[in-house]
Motif scaffolding. Sequence first.
Motif, PDB file in Angstrom:
ATOM      1  N   SER A  64     -12.342  -0.767 -11.369  1.00 32.91           N
ATOM      2  CA  SER A  64     -11.815   0.878 -11.138  1.00 32.91           C
ATOM      3  C   SER A  64     -11.230   0.968 -12.099  1.00 32.91           C
ATOM      4  CB  SER A  64     -10.424  -0.009  -9.532  1.00 32.91           C
ATOM      5  OG  SER A  64      -9.083  -0.365 -10.689  1.00 32.91           O
ATOM      6  N   PHE A  65     -10.994   2.195 -11.492  1.00 31.47           N
ATOM      7  CA  PHE A  65     -10.364   3.620 -12.390  1.00 31.47           C
ATOM      8  C   PHE A  65      -9.242   3.689 -13.366  1.00 31.47           C
ATOM      9  CE2 PHE A  65      -7.038   5.486  -9.732  1.00 31.47           C
ATOM     10  CZ  PHE A  65      -7.345   5.253  -8.511  1.00 31.47           C
ATOM     11  N   LYS A  66      -8.329   2.772 -12.213  1.00 27.54           N
ATOM     12  CA  LYS A  66      -7.245   2.587 -13.316  1.00 27.54           C
ATOM     13  C   LYS A  66      -7.372   2.324 -14.464  1.00 27.54           C
ATOM     14  CE  LYS A  66      -5.008   2.329  -8.772  1.00 27.54           C
ATOM     15  NZ  LYS A  66      -4.349   3.403  -7.925  1.00 27.54           N
ATOM     16  N   ASP A  67      -8.374   1.668 -14.845  1.00 26.43           N
ATOM     17  CA  ASP A  67      -8.387   1.747 -16.222  1.00 26.43           C
ATOM     18  C   ASP A  67      -7.677   2.932 -17.428  1.00 26.43           C
ATOM     19  OD1 ASP A  67      -8.688  -1.265 -16.454  1.00 26.43           O
ATOM     20  OD2 ASP A  67     -10.481  -0.911 -16.134  1.00 26.43           O
ATOM     21  N   CYS A  87       4.514  -3.369 -12.161  1.00 30.86           N
ATOM     22  CA  CYS A  87       3.807  -2.371 -11.375  1.00 30.86           C
ATOM     23  C   CYS A  87       3.361  -2.753 -10.522  1.00 30.86           C
ATOM     24  CB  CYS A  87       2.714  -2.406 -11.683  1.00 30.86           C
ATOM     25  SG  CYS A  87       1.408  -3.758 -11.644  1.00 30.86           S
ATOM     26  N   ALA A  88       3.793  -2.454  -9.626  1.00 33.24           N
ATOM     27  CA  ALA A  88       3.690  -2.330  -8.024  1.00 33.24           C
ATOM     28  C   ALA A  88       2.001  -2.345  -7.364  1.00 33.24           C
ATOM     29  CB  ALA A  88       4.351  -1.861  -6.756  1.00 33.24           C
ATOM     30  N   SER A  89       1.563  -2.877  -6.746  1.00 35.22           N
ATOM     31  CA  SER A  89       0.211  -3.066  -6.587  1.00 35.22           C
ATOM     32  C   SER A  89      -0.651  -2.931  -5.373  1.00 35.22           C
ATOM     33  CB  SER A  89      -0.722  -3.217  -7.809  1.00 35.22           C
ATOM     34  OG  SER A  89      -1.707  -3.044  -7.643  1.00 35.22           O
ATOM     35  N   THR A  90      -1.180  -2.508  -4.769  1.00 34.33           N
ATOM     36  CA  THR A  90      -2.463  -3.113  -3.000  1.00 34.33           C
ATOM     37  C   THR A  90      -3.321  -3.782  -4.058  1.00 34.33           C
ATOM     38  OG1 THR A  90      -3.832  -0.899  -3.526  1.00 34.33           O
ATOM     39  CG2 THR A  90      -1.661  -1.296  -2.326  1.00 34.33           C
ATOM     40  N   GLY A  91      -3.413  -3.712  -5.613  1.00 35.61           N
ATOM     41  CA  GLY A  91      -3.872  -4.837  -6.435  1.00 35.61           C
ATOM     42  C   GLY A  91      -4.962  -4.121  -7.311  1.00 35.61           C
ATOM     43  N   ALA A 245      -6.624  -1.084  -0.472  1.00 31.77           N
ATOM     44  CA  ALA A 245      -6.388  -0.370  -1.493  1.00 31.77           C
ATOM     45  C   ALA A 245      -5.155   0.688  -1.289  1.00 31.77           C
ATOM     46  CB  ALA A 245      -7.793  -0.118  -2.874  1.00 31.77           C
ATOM     47  N   ILE A 246      -5.848   1.311  -0.271  1.00 33.73           N
ATOM     48  CA  ILE A 246      -4.661   2.362  -0.189  1.00 33.73           C
ATOM     49  C   ILE A 246      -3.910   2.464   1.378  1.00 33.73           C
ATOM     50  CG2 ILE A 246      -6.716   4.486  -1.142  1.00 33.73           C
ATOM     51  CD1 ILE A 246      -8.031   4.757   1.546  1.00 33.73           C
ATOM     52  N   ARG A 247      -3.892   1.161   1.578  1.00 34.36           N
ATOM     53  CA  ARG A 247      -2.287   0.590   2.558  1.00 34.36           C
ATOM     54  C   ARG A 247      -1.365   0.917   1.882  1.00 34.36           C
ATOM     55  NH1 ARG A 247      -0.335  -4.000   3.601  1.00 34.36           N
ATOM     56  NH2 ARG A 247       0.809  -4.069   5.451  1.00 34.36           N
ATOM     57  N   CYS A 291     -19.318  -0.393  -3.329  1.00 40.57           N
ATOM     58  CA  CYS A 291     -18.204   0.091  -4.020  1.00 40.57           C
ATOM     59  C   CYS A 291     -17.076  -0.861  -2.861  1.00 40.57           C
ATOM     60  CB  CYS A 291     -18.107   2.009  -3.381  1.00 40.57           C
ATOM     61  SG  CYS A 291     -17.930   1.813  -2.469  1.00 40.57           S
ATOM     62  N   GLU A 292     -15.508  -1.078  -3.261  1.00 42.01           N
ATOM     63  CA  GLU A 292     -15.101  -1.293  -2.646  1.00 42.01           C
ATOM     64  C   GLU A 292     -14.465  -0.420  -1.118  1.00 42.01           C
ATOM     65  OE1 GLU A 292     -10.701  -1.304  -3.021  1.00 42.01           O
ATOM     66  OE2 GLU A 292     -11.259  -1.179  -5.275  1.00 42.01           O
ATOM     67  N   PRO A 293     -13.790  -1.087   0.201  1.00 42.01           N
ATOM     68  CA  PRO A 293     -13.843  -0.526   1.293  1.00 42.01           C
ATOM     69  C   PRO A 293     -13.555   1.627   1.352  1.00 42.01           C
ATOM     70  CG  PRO A 293     -13.496  -2.307   1.774  1.00 42.01           C
ATOM     71  CD  PRO A 293     -13.860  -2.570   0.351  1.00 42.01           C
ATOM     72  N   ALA A 294     -11.991   1.024   0.186  1.00 44.95           N
ATOM     73  CA  ALA A 294     -11.453   2.473   0.089  1.00 44.95           C
ATOM     74  C   ALA A 294     -11.864   3.762  -0.678  1.00 44.95           C
ATOM     75  CB  ALA A 294     -10.148   1.549  -0.916  1.00 44.95           C
ATOM     76  N   SER A 295     -12.737   2.964  -1.066  1.00 45.75           N
ATOM     77  CA  SER A 295     -13.582   3.724  -2.092  1.00 45.75           C
ATOM     78  C   SER A 295     -14.508   4.470  -1.333  1.00 45.75           C
ATOM     79  CB  SER A 295     -14.262   2.896  -3.674  1.00 45.75           C
ATOM     80  OG  SER A 295     -13.796   2.334  -4.205  1.00 45.75           O
ATOM     81  N   THR A 322     -13.738   4.652  -6.618  1.00 47.14           N
ATOM     82  CA  THR A 322     -12.390   3.934  -7.205  1.00 47.14           C
ATOM     83  C   THR A 322     -13.122   3.092  -7.525  1.00 47.14           C
ATOM     84  OG1 THR A 322     -12.037   3.709  -5.050  1.00 47.14           O
ATOM     85  CG2 THR A 322     -11.438   6.065  -5.999  1.00 47.14           C
ATOM     86  N   GLY A 323     -13.622   1.907  -6.970  1.00 52.51           N
ATOM     87  CA  GLY A 323     -13.973   0.393  -7.288  1.00 52.51           C
ATOM     88  C   GLY A 323     -14.489  -0.525  -6.365  1.00 52.51           C
ATOM     89  N   HIS A 324     -14.979  -1.273  -7.617  1.00 47.51           N
ATOM     90  CA  HIS A 324     -16.607  -2.415  -7.163  1.00 47.51           C
ATOM     91  C   HIS A 324     -16.372  -2.588  -5.576  1.00 47.51           C
ATOM     92  CE1 HIS A 324     -19.843  -4.883  -8.254  1.00 47.51           C
ATOM     93  NE2 HIS A 324     -19.694  -3.620  -8.784  1.00 47.51           N
TER      94      HIS A 324
HETATM   95  C1  AN7 Z   1      -9.869   1.551  -4.820  1.00 48.40           C
HETATM   96  O1  AN7 Z   1      -3.662  -0.299  -7.091  1.00 48.40           O
HETATM   97  O2  AN7 Z   1      -2.118   1.879  -5.485  1.00 48.40           O
HETATM   98  O3  AN7 Z   1      -4.263   7.959  -4.898  1.00 48.40           O
HETATM   99  O4  AN7 Z   1      -1.280  -0.416  -6.958  1.00 48.40           O
HETATM  100  O5  AN7 Z   1      -7.279   0.670  -6.204  1.00 48.40           O
HETATM  101  O6  AN7 Z   1      -3.824   7.715  -6.804  1.00 48.40           O
HETATM  102  O7  AN7 Z   1      -2.824   6.122  -5.230  1.00 48.40           O
HETATM  103  C2  AN7 Z   1      -4.689   1.612  -5.466  1.00 48.40           C
HETATM  104  C3  AN7 Z   1      -5.115   2.592  -5.569  1.00 48.40           C
HETATM  105  C4  AN7 Z   1      -8.129   4.441  -4.157  1.00 48.40           C
HETATM  106  C5  AN7 Z   1      -6.309   5.098  -4.859  1.00 48.40           C
HETATM  107  N1  AN7 Z   1      -9.235   3.500  -4.137  1.00 48.40           N
HETATM  108  O8  AN7 Z   1      -5.423   5.613  -5.264  1.00 48.40           O
HETATM  109  C6  AN7 Z   1      -3.026   0.209  -6.863  1.00 48.40           C
HETATM  110  C7  AN7 Z   1      -3.591   1.113  -6.015  1.00 48.40           C
HETATM  111  C8  AN7 Z   1      -8.958   2.491  -4.842  1.00 48.40           C
HETATM  112  C9  AN7 Z   1      -7.502   1.907  -5.056  1.00 48.40           C
HETATM  113  C10 AN7 Z   1      -6.578   4.145  -4.764  1.00 48.40           C
HETATM  114  C11 AN7 Z   1      -6.426   3.459  -5.351  1.00 48.40           C
HETATM  115  P1  AN7 Z   1      -4.865   6.777  -5.659  1.00 48.40           P
END
Ligand code: AN7
Length: 359
Positions: A64-67, A87-91, A245-247, A291-295, A322-324
Motif C-alpha cells: 500500500s501507499f503507506k510505505d 499507530c491506530a489502523s484500519t490495516g 480501509a476507509i471506515r 486493488c483492494e476495495p477502498a482503492s 492505494t492498496g493491493h
Molecule cells: C487502501 O491503514 O487509515 O485518506 O489506518 O488503507 O490518507 O487516510 C488507511 C487508509 C485509502 C485512506 N486507501 O487514506 C490505516 C488507514 C487505503 C487505505 C486510505 C487508506 P487517507
Amino acid sequence: MPFRPRYTGLIDKYRDRLPVHDDTRIISLGEGNTPLIRLNNIPRLLGKEVDIYVKFEGLNPTGSFKDRGMTMAVTKAVEEGSRAIICASTGNTSAAAAAYASRAGITSFVLIPDGKIALGKLAQAMIHGAFVIQIKGNFDAGMQLVKDVAQEAPVTIVNSINPYRLQGQKTAAFEIVEELECAPDFHCLPVGNAGNITAHWMGYKEYQEHGIANNRPRMVGYQAAGSAPFLRGHPVDNPETVATAIRIGHPQSWDKAWQVKAESNGWFDECTDEDILVAQKLLSQKEGVFCEPASATSLAGAMRDIRSGKIPEGSKVVCTLTGHGLKDPDIAIKQSTAPLITVEATLDSVKRAILENMA
Ligand code: AN7
C-alpha cells in the motif's frame, strides 16, 4: 553496459526535497517508483475520450501507499532515538509500521478494530512481529487512544498526524509529474483520514512552485457513502463500509483536506459500497489490475464523474489505487463469479472442462 543505478527507495531519490540529513540512517524497503498504468478498456466502455491512468500503489513493499510515509516516519523516529512506534489502523498503516519497525530493529504497537481489518493486513502485522492490540471499537476510538497513550509512554506515533508521513507520501505526486511530463487535470483518491490527498497536493504544489510542472490538478476525494464525513460536513460516529480501509468517521486531516479542495478547485463525493465493488471487479476483469476495495473508490467516483461530464472529455485523469487486492482475499473471492471447476485428474476431463468453457 550503461546500467542504471539501483533504485534504493524514495528518500534516496528525493533526498533534496525531504527532511533528512546527509548522515541520516535511511530505513527503506525500496518503496515508491510504482507504475502509472494507462487504462485501455475502461475508457472505451465509458464511451468517453479520456486518458485515465491508475497509480498502482499496491505495488509498494507492504502492498500500500503507506510505505511512502512510513519510510520517512520510521527513519525520523530512529534518528530521534525512539525505540518504539505506535499507530491506530484500519490495516494498511499497521502492516507498514510493523514491516519498517522490524527493518529498523525497533518495536511496533498497532491498535486495530477487532474483527474489522482485512485478513492480509492482519497477517502482515503478525508476521513482522508487531504487538497487535485489537480494540473493541473502531479506528477513530483507536486513534484517540494512541494520542492519549503517547502522552504517557515513550512511543512515537506513526499515523499521518506525524508530519513526516505526509512528506514521504507527497513523492507520489512527483513521480506522476515526472512520468506525464505535466500534472494531470484531475487527481482522484479515496479519502479516509485525508492524509494522502493532502500529501499529494503538497507534492503538486511544490513541483509547480519550483518550476518543474507548470500546472496543478483539481483534487477529487471520494468517500464510501456509509463513511463520508466530508459529505456530511461533520464527523460521523459509526462509519460502515465494505471498504474497511476507509471506515473512518473522524478524519485526522479534516482542515487540511478542506483547504486542498478550496485551493485546487476540487470536490468531494461519495460512492456506495456497490459502486466500489463494481469498480474493483471492472479493474480486475477489464484491465488486469487487482486493488483492494477502498482503492477502487477513486475509480468508482471518477467513472461516475466522467459519465456525467463533470470530468470533461479530453481530460487527463489519475486515480490512485492505494492498496493491493491481495490484502483482502475474502472480498475478492466473494466478488468472483467464475465457478471453480473440479474434475478428475485425467486428460479427458481437463480437455472437456476447457472445451465446455471456451468463449
Ligand atoms: C487502501 O491503514 O487509515 O485518506 O489506518 O488503507 O490518507 O487516510 C488507511 C487508509 C485509502 C485512506 N486507501 O487514506 C490505516 C488507514 C487505503 C487505505 C486510505 C487508506 P487517507
